[in-house]
Scaffold this active site. Structure first.
Site, PDB file in Angstrom:
ATOM      1  N   LYS A  62      -3.673   2.724  -2.315  1.00  0.00           N
ATOM      2  CA  LYS A  62      -2.959   3.546  -1.163  1.00  0.00           C
ATOM      3  C   LYS A  62      -4.180   3.596   0.101  1.00  0.00           C
ATOM      4  O   LYS A  62      -5.179   3.538  -0.407  1.00  0.00           O
ATOM      5  CB  LYS A  62      -2.965   4.746  -2.031  1.00  0.00           C
ATOM      6  CG  LYS A  62      -2.748   5.947  -1.109  1.00  0.00           C
ATOM      7  CD  LYS A  62      -1.317   6.115  -0.622  1.00  0.00           C
ATOM      8  CE  LYS A  62      -0.877   7.029   0.224  1.00  0.00           C
ATOM      9  NZ  LYS A  62       0.539   7.120   1.059  1.00  0.00           N
TER      10      LYS A  62
ATOM     11  N   SER B 261       0.713  -1.270   0.103  1.00  0.00           N
ATOM     12  CA  SER B 261      -0.248   0.142   0.082  1.00  0.00           C
ATOM     13  C   SER B 261       0.998   1.166   0.163  1.00  0.00           C
ATOM     14  O   SER B 261       1.783   1.130   0.615  1.00  0.00           O
ATOM     15  CB  SER B 261      -0.998  -0.067   1.324  1.00  0.00           C
ATOM     16  OG  SER B 261      -1.782   1.182   1.165  1.00  0.00           O
TER      17      SER B 261
ATOM     18  N   GLY C 139      11.363  -4.462   2.128  1.00  0.00           N
ATOM     19  CA  GLY C 139      12.794  -4.759   1.819  1.00  0.00           C
ATOM     20  C   GLY C 139      12.986  -5.770   0.712  1.00  0.00           C
ATOM     21  O   GLY C 139      13.947  -5.854   0.166  1.00  0.00           O
TER      22      GLY C 139
ATOM     23  N   CYS D 253       0.818   3.163  10.837  1.00  0.00           N
ATOM     24  CA  CYS D 253       1.438   4.049   9.938  1.00  0.00           C
ATOM     25  C   CYS D 253       2.242   5.336  11.033  1.00  0.00           C
ATOM     26  O   CYS D 253       1.524   5.689  11.973  1.00  0.00           O
ATOM     27  CB  CYS D 253       0.620   4.781   8.976  1.00  0.00           C
ATOM     28  SG  CYS D 253       1.631   5.908   8.177  1.00  0.00           S
TER      29      CYS D 253
ATOM     30  N   VAL E 177       4.656  10.717   3.993  1.00  0.00           N
ATOM     31  CA  VAL E 177       3.702  11.241   2.878  1.00  0.00           C
ATOM     32  C   VAL E 177       2.519  11.863   3.713  1.00  0.00           C
ATOM     33  O   VAL E 177       1.892  12.721   3.256  1.00  0.00           O
ATOM     34  CB  VAL E 177       3.277  10.120   1.800  1.00  0.00           C
ATOM     35  CG1 VAL E 177       1.957  10.506   0.929  1.00  0.00           C
ATOM     36  CG2 VAL E 177       4.359   9.695   1.059  1.00  0.00           C
ATOM     37  N   GLY E 178       2.170  11.108   4.838  1.00  0.00           N
ATOM     38  CA  GLY E 178       1.161  11.504   5.666  1.00  0.00           C
ATOM     39  C   GLY E 178      -0.148  11.442   5.329  1.00  0.00           C
ATOM     40  O   GLY E 178      -1.134  12.176   5.552  1.00  0.00           O
ATOM     41  N   LEU E 179      -0.476   9.916   4.848  1.00  0.00           N
ATOM     42  CA  LEU E 179      -1.811   9.461   4.503  1.00  0.00           C
ATOM     43  C   LEU E 179      -2.563  10.495   3.932  1.00  0.00           C
ATOM     44  O   LEU E 179      -3.795  10.496   4.190  1.00  0.00           O
ATOM     45  CB  LEU E 179      -2.430   9.191   5.872  1.00  0.00           C
ATOM     46  CG  LEU E 179      -1.581   7.898   6.618  1.00  0.00           C
ATOM     47  CD1 LEU E 179      -2.354   7.803   8.096  1.00  0.00           C
ATOM     48  CD2 LEU E 179      -1.800   6.603   5.925  1.00  0.00           C
TER      49      LEU E 179
ATOM     50  N   SER F 248       9.174  -0.546  -1.898  1.00  0.00           N
ATOM     51  CA  SER F 248      10.305   0.288  -2.335  1.00  0.00           C
ATOM     52  C   SER F 248      11.076  -0.237  -3.510  1.00  0.00           C
ATOM     53  O   SER F 248      11.582   0.412  -4.294  1.00  0.00           O
ATOM     54  CB  SER F 248      11.226   0.383  -1.287  1.00  0.00           C
ATOM     55  OG  SER F 248      10.680   0.853  -0.160  1.00  0.00           O
TER      56      SER F 248
HETATM   57  C1  LIG Z   1       6.029   6.322  -0.109  1.00  0.00           C
HETATM   58  C2  LIG Z   1       5.727   5.351   0.530  1.00  0.00           C
HETATM   59  C3  LIG Z   1       4.068   5.551   0.970  1.00  0.00           C
HETATM   60  C4  LIG Z   1       3.546   4.662   1.788  1.00  0.00           C
HETATM   61  N1  LIG Z   1       2.191   4.603   2.137  1.00  0.00           N
HETATM   62  C5  LIG Z   1       1.655   3.941   2.888  1.00  0.00           C
HETATM   63  C6  LIG Z   1       0.234   3.786   3.008  1.00  0.00           C
HETATM   64  O1  LIG Z   1      -0.654   4.628   2.695  1.00  0.00           O
HETATM   65  N2  LIG Z   1      -0.241   2.796   3.828  1.00  0.00           N
HETATM   66  C7  LIG Z   1       0.491   1.548   4.292  1.00  0.00           C
HETATM   67  O2  LIG Z   1      -0.101   0.773   4.764  1.00  0.00           O
HETATM   68  N3  LIG Z   1       1.557   1.741   4.161  1.00  0.00           N
HETATM   69  C8  LIG Z   1       2.422   2.572   3.475  1.00  0.00           C
HETATM   70  N4  LIG Z   1       3.729   2.362   3.208  1.00  0.00           N
HETATM   71  C9  LIG Z   1       4.351   1.410   3.764  1.00  0.00           C
HETATM   72  C10 LIG Z   1       4.510   0.093   2.639  1.00  0.00           C
HETATM   73  O3  LIG Z   1       3.314  -0.360   2.248  1.00  0.00           O
HETATM   74  C11 LIG Z   1       5.492  -1.113   3.426  1.00  0.00           C
HETATM   75  O4  LIG Z   1       4.796  -1.527   4.236  1.00  0.00           O
HETATM   76  C12 LIG Z   1       6.856  -0.613   3.375  1.00  0.00           C
HETATM   77  O5  LIG Z   1       7.275   0.382   2.536  1.00  0.00           O
HETATM   78  C13 LIG Z   1       7.864  -1.611   3.649  1.00  0.00           C
HETATM   79  O6  LIG Z   1       8.120  -2.296   2.341  1.00  0.00           O
HETATM   80  P1  LIG Z   1       9.252  -2.056   1.301  1.00  0.00           P
HETATM   81  O7  LIG Z   1      10.535  -2.230   2.036  1.00  0.00           O
HETATM   82  O8  LIG Z   1       9.069  -3.304   0.317  1.00  0.00           O
HETATM   83  O9  LIG Z   1       8.925  -0.727   0.957  1.00  0.00           O
HETATM   84  C14 LIG Z   1       4.272   3.375   2.508  1.00  0.00           C
HETATM   85  C15 LIG Z   1       5.551   3.331   1.986  1.00  0.00           C
HETATM   86  C16 LIG Z   1       6.335   4.300   1.244  1.00  0.00           C
HETATM   87  C17 LIG Z   1       7.845   4.139   0.924  1.00  0.00           C
END
Ligand SMILES: Cc1cc2nc3c(=O)[nH]c(=O)nc-3n(C[C@H](O)[C@H](O)[C@H](O)COP(=O)(O)O)c2cc1C
Ligand SMILES: Cc1cc2nc3c(=O)[nH]c(=O)nc-3n(C[C@H](O)[C@H](O)[C@H](O)COP(=O)(O)OP(=O)(O)OC[C@H]3O[C@@H](n4cnc5c(N)ncnc54)[C@H](O)[C@@H]3O)c2cc1C
Ligand SMILES: Cc1cc2nc3c(=O)[nH]c(=O)nc-3n(C[C@H](O)[C@H](O)[C@H](O)COP(=O)(O)OP(=O)(O)OC[C@H]3O[C@@H](n4cnc5c(N)ncnc54)[C@H](O)[C@@H]3O)c2cc1C
Ligand SMILES: Cc1cc2nc3c(=O)[nH]c(=O)nc-3n(C[C@H](O)[C@H](O)[C@H](O)COP(=O)(O)O)c2cc1C
Ligand code: FES
Ligand code: FES
Lengths: 299, 280, 299, 280
Positions: free
Chosen positions: C42, C18, C241, C125, C68-70, C263
């Site tokens: 999202k 998300s 990750g 979050c 980003v701040g939801l 990411s």
């Molecule tokens: C830019 C950005 C925005 C994110 N927005 C949300 C969000 O709206 N809701 C949520 O549950 N997680 C959000 N996350 C967290 C990701 O869903 C995920 O849990 C986190 O990035 C770890 O996974 P990754 O290492 O593969 O990025 C966000 C992450 C990033 C980098």
């Protein structure tokens, strides 16, 4: 680049983190001679303890993971160290740990007689079943252990070493301040994390889980120091991922008084202390300011 | 998947044992398919999943293969010596400084017991006027006896079953009296290293000896392996005469697993499994 | 490489996390077409919200930091999205957030009528003053929110998304299971952390603090999934990750059923889903085993 | 300290404004000392500490210098345009695909208003047979009017104070009727981009146009900038005819800061500061 920390004059604002190198007096002396302002002994426990089997420390390039598991000769079996300490001409922090308030008190009582410059309470280690982290995640437990130790050590200044795992590290720092801590050291390793080798389907560390350190944890360390600076008036040893002078300056701007260095010894050698000090000095000269000017400047 | 270059990777890289070679009743070499860039005297941390991880010197190297030679002694090394082709081991490294090979033409290499492992690739690389002095408890325990047939070799055994009956240090004194050496390289028990150093000091010949301590990280972070102010894993394991002169703890003190500093004899007893608690 | 997840057939064991890309239906469709088994929208909130000013997302090379701040149009202002959802031919997770149990209930009630395949509760979050993380660090609060939502959504399977900041993430997962969660997604971003620019002496992110993601948090994510697998019987979306097939296999061995990817879209492009799936497939072939065979194999 | 290469660094790199140049009453160029490797049409995220961070195209580049040109409009750009030498800005990037310059010899470049910024380095680089068509509201707002004296330039203004009174699209139709173009490059308001695209489609000339959306990450992670299934920050900001044909939301829809998808006119009103809540 002299700095004053709780009344002691240090040759540099850099601090050797506990558990890095500090296994005997000779290497602490070598680290001091390499330009480190304040050296910390490997955390000392109440009884002899082997720590975990290998693998215990793995370098991931952007940081390290370790579960050394608090090995210690035990404070009663360190006569050589205590004797060496007596003849030193540089300041030393004795880091101690225990599984209960009693054990902390007992170790601190004995160790303070050996006259280290500071005693650091490791209430934040993730790498043992029962030591440390439990305290550092609870404000009341943190207060209790600091308060109990303060009663027995009387004059030795106390540094409380905190874990980033605390939900509100500012609150923990405040509890330590209320309990009588003279300074805060933050942070201990982050996580814990785990590496699994997929060929053997086995966690790589013998203890399975281990704490993260080095460059990758620096943003968390900076945030923690920022929070602690907001919550207390205590001087802070900012620690976690610092590798360059710029990293150290960033930590000072978050609110730290001194810059702790652990994993970076791996990335830049023991001379990292001299290098960081020189880089900080240069930066301050270039910007025409002092450490005092920039402390907490990001707030 | 191609094996990544070991000098870049930091986590253990998993290798399956390619083949094994029984060198002596006590020694087995494990061979792996892979390239490793290293200097003789450097070591790797060898991880046996679920068991432990220990330092071993690289004892063989080819363009696409390398090997370690294990003396079956304790819990780990016995399991390692019993490994079969296809068994998995994790390798981290190489670590340590290794021998400085840029020093003079006429060299003497002194090896005791399993100390022959690190000096083997040194001999491979030196390609100089080499005098080899090697010792073991008994004839059949002389490691790599057939590996350097053209070499000027002097042998000794504790029981006299091969070569001189006695110590390598006696052969070294003899060799020095009839040769001029620019450098003496040595690896073996620390007491033997100390004798070699003393002989060389007396004769004003520079030497390099390889030491052993309990290790954890292998790359200079944890301090487990310190001998005084020197980290055996990264400042060593090879130390030259200049360093040795300043190392008060050389042949004197070592840290147990707990970090307790003890006389070398206590350390050796622990290492020799005499059930001395490592936390003394 | 088909997998079944709570009764749905997925074309791959990969899941879009998300907040990565998922701002509209078209891009979700593109991600699905790029080989992703399950895409997550999202996170959707109760009312319209802008989120924070920039900088909001910074790449650090070995990971990212974001606050980003939801941002959210609010569930009442997404008619276009809901209509698109109706015409989809691939499974979708609707992620939702709220500042109270009531708000979570209200959003979930409405959203479940739009028939996403799953609803994910973002109780984790770190990037808002009042949303999310508070729930995810308390077992009782986690139980309460999941339980309350379960009552209103009836049939839509619920995924609880957890934070690594929890002291005992296994306990939180268990509380979610008891509350009626059908699956766990772990982990959300780690920290928070902070970057300070030393020239301007200012935290770089406008919200000052931000959550860490990407390769650097993987060891923590693996440990969390390992702990959750021990504590519950729920299927787990392992997230944090993952960048390669080997990373995904490691997560499955820790106990995950699916491998979430966020990411890594930055590091390997949108085709990362296809790439990871192919790499996993190859690995399984080479080792003559199935995903089922290796799930939790590191325990 | 030497400035690190921008293409490697990921955090904002801090630059002090080296000098400023007032280009028109509305436009100011900020110059920085530093090297940046980029393709024309790429942009950087410009951070004003404590204020905000916004995307700006690189409008000037030299071996040791580069510049961005800012149209003073809103809160951020007004502050940026008022910056003095020595003021600090953080720069991340460059980001985006940039223009594809490997296409044909005879090209037409169409620029409206601040859209001249990205096409300026394009013109510098193309060194081909270039027809420039440029428009602005008024004579004194024609950006870089003196920058390409030798160029085959056609100008228009809304008020007729310079060149043709009217739109660049009229000049484009005229130019196409008398020239053969291998490629049309365009940057300006999206409605103008749409007209350029339509004209080119009718004449079967391929075109590349640069679009603008609200951006957060700048590198394809957050999805803030999506135009349908395309991320303007990384799949764009330049889109060619082939892509544009499939982009239903081109000149139709954009996301507000909240992520709400709205008609482009609503988005433009928000961007134009008409106090429309960004969360509609
Ligand atoms: C830019 C950005 C925005 C994110 N927005 C949300 C969000 O709206 N809701 C949520 O549950 N997680 C959000 N996350 C967290 C990701 O869903 C995920 O849990 C986190 O990035 C770890 O996974 P990754 O290492 O593969 O990025 C966000 C992450 C990033 C980098
Ligand atoms: C830099 C370095 C390089 C090394 N290179 C090699 C090498 O090439 N080949 C090799 O075989 N070993 C080498 N070692 C030693 C090796 O790391 C192990 O310590 C050794 O294999 C014994 O491990 P173990 O697990 O079997 O013994 P442990 O299980 O650790 O316990 C002790 C037991 O091992 C035996 N033992 C262990 N160490 C010693 C010792 N030093 N002296 C006497 N007995 C001992 C005892 O019999 C006892 O039962 C090296 C060590 C270092 C520090
Ligand atoms: C890829 C890309 C490249 C860009 N390159 C440039 C460039 O080279 N030079 C440049 O000046 N800008 C460029 N922009 C636009 C820039 O990022 C800002 O949006 C712009 O400077 C306005 O920001 P602001 O803070 O002043 O306006 P905001 O504070 O964000 O608020 C809106 C206010 O800005 C004005 N405004 C903002 N955007 C627009 C718009 N698009 N149309 C009309 N009015 C607007 C309004 O007057 C209003 O008061 C680019 C945008 C993108 C996406
Ligand atoms: C190998 C290793 C051993 C450690 N041992 C201890 C210890 O005994 N006591 C302690 O308080 N911290 C210990 N730490 C934590 C460090 O003191 C430090 O808090 C942490 O590594 C973060 O700093 P760094 O990123 O600069 O390494 C250890 C860290 C490492 C890497
Ligand atoms: S083994 Fe860790 S410092 Fe030598
Ligand atoms: S700005 Fe984040 S994806 Fe484009």
């Amino acid at each position: 680049m002299q700095v004053n920390f709780l009344g002691k004059n240090l040759i540099s604002p850099t601090v050797l983190a506990s558990g890095i190198l500090g296994n005997n007096f000779d290497i602490l002396q070598r680290v001091h001679a390499s330009g480190c302002g304040l050296v910390t002994m490997k955390s000392i426990g109440p009884t002899p303890r082997d720590g975990h089997n290998n693998p215990t420390v793995i370098d991931l390039g952007h940081g390290m993971i370790n579960a050394v598991g608090l090995p210690s000769p035990g404070y009663l079996h360190m006569e050589k160290e205590w004797a060496d300490l007596n003849n030193r001409d540089f300041p030393i922090v004795a880091s101690i740990y225990g599984a209960s308030v009693d054990e902390f008190q007992q170790v601190a009582d004995y160790v303070s007689d050996k006259k280290p410059d500071f005693i650091e309470l490791n209430i934040s280690c993730p790498n043992s079943e029962k030591h440390g982290m439990l305290f550092g995640t609870s404000p009341t437990a943190s207060f209790d252990v600091v308060n109990a130790v303060k009663k027995v050590v009387k004059t030795t200044p106390l540094i409380a070493k905190l874990t980033p795992q605390a939900l509100d590290i500012g609150e923990i720092a405040k509890a330590c301040e209320d309990g009588g801590a003279d300074a805060i050291c933050a942070i201990n390793t982050l996580g814990p994390g785990m590496l699994i080798d997929i060929e053997s389907r086995t966690p790589i560390l013998d203890f399975k889980k281990g704490g993260l350190s080095g460059p990758m944890i620096r943003p968390v360390a900076v945030r923690c120091v920022y929070d602690i600076f907001k919550a207390t008036r205590l001087p802070i040893i900012g620690l976690g991922g610092i590798t360059t002078g710029a990293d150290a300056i960033e930590m000072i701007m978050a609110g730290a008084t001194l810059a702790g260095v652990g994993s970076a010894v791996t990335y830049r050698g023991i001379s990292v202390f001299k290098k960081i000090t020189r880089e900080m000095d240069q930066w301050l000269k270039d910007h025409g300011c002092t450490l005092e000017d920039i402390r907490g400047a990001a707030h | 998947m191609n094996k990544p270059n070991l000098t870049v990777e930091k986590k253990p890289i998993m290798f399956r044992v390619d083949r094994t070679k029984r060198e002596t009743p006590d020694h087995v070499t494990l061979f792996f398919n892979g390239t490793i860039q290293f200097r003789p005297g450097q070591f790797v941390m060898v991880w046996m999943p679920g068991v432990d991880e220990k330092p071993y010197t690289i004892s063989y190297h080819g363009p696409k293969t390398f090997g370690i030679t294990v003396e079956a002694k304790g819990r780990f090394s016995r399991k390692a010596a019993a490994m079969k082709p296809g068994d998995l081991l994790g390798i981290r490294g190489p670590f340590g400084n290794g021998f400085d090979t840029g020093t003079g033409e006429r060299v003497c290499v002194v090896a005791g017991g399993c100390g022959t492992a690190p000096v083997a690739p040194l001999i491979d690389m030196l390609g100089k006027d080499i005098t080899l002095i090697q010792g073991a408890r008994s004839r059949d325990l002389l490691l790599f006896k057939e590996r350097y047939p053209s070499l000027n070799g002097h042998y000794c055994t504790d029981d006299g079953t091969f070569g001189h009956k006695g110590f390598v240090t006696e052969l070294l004194e003899q060799a020095i009296s009839t040769n001029t050496f620019d450098m003496v390289y040595a690896c073996g028990p620390e007491i033997m290293m100390k004798r070699v150093f003393d002989i060389c000091e007396k004769q004003k010949i520079p030497c390099q000896v390889s030491l052993e301590r309990y290790m954890r990280c292998g790359f200079g972070a944890c301090g487990a392996c310190v001998c005084g102010a020197e980290r055996v894993c990264i400042d060593g394991p090879v130390f030259n005469s200049e360093k040795l002169r300043q190392m008060e703890n050389f042949n004197q003190k070592a840290l147990l697993k707990s970090g307790a500093e003890v006389p070398l004899s206590t350390y050796a007893s622990w290492r020799c499994g005499e059930n001395i608690s490592t936390t003394n």
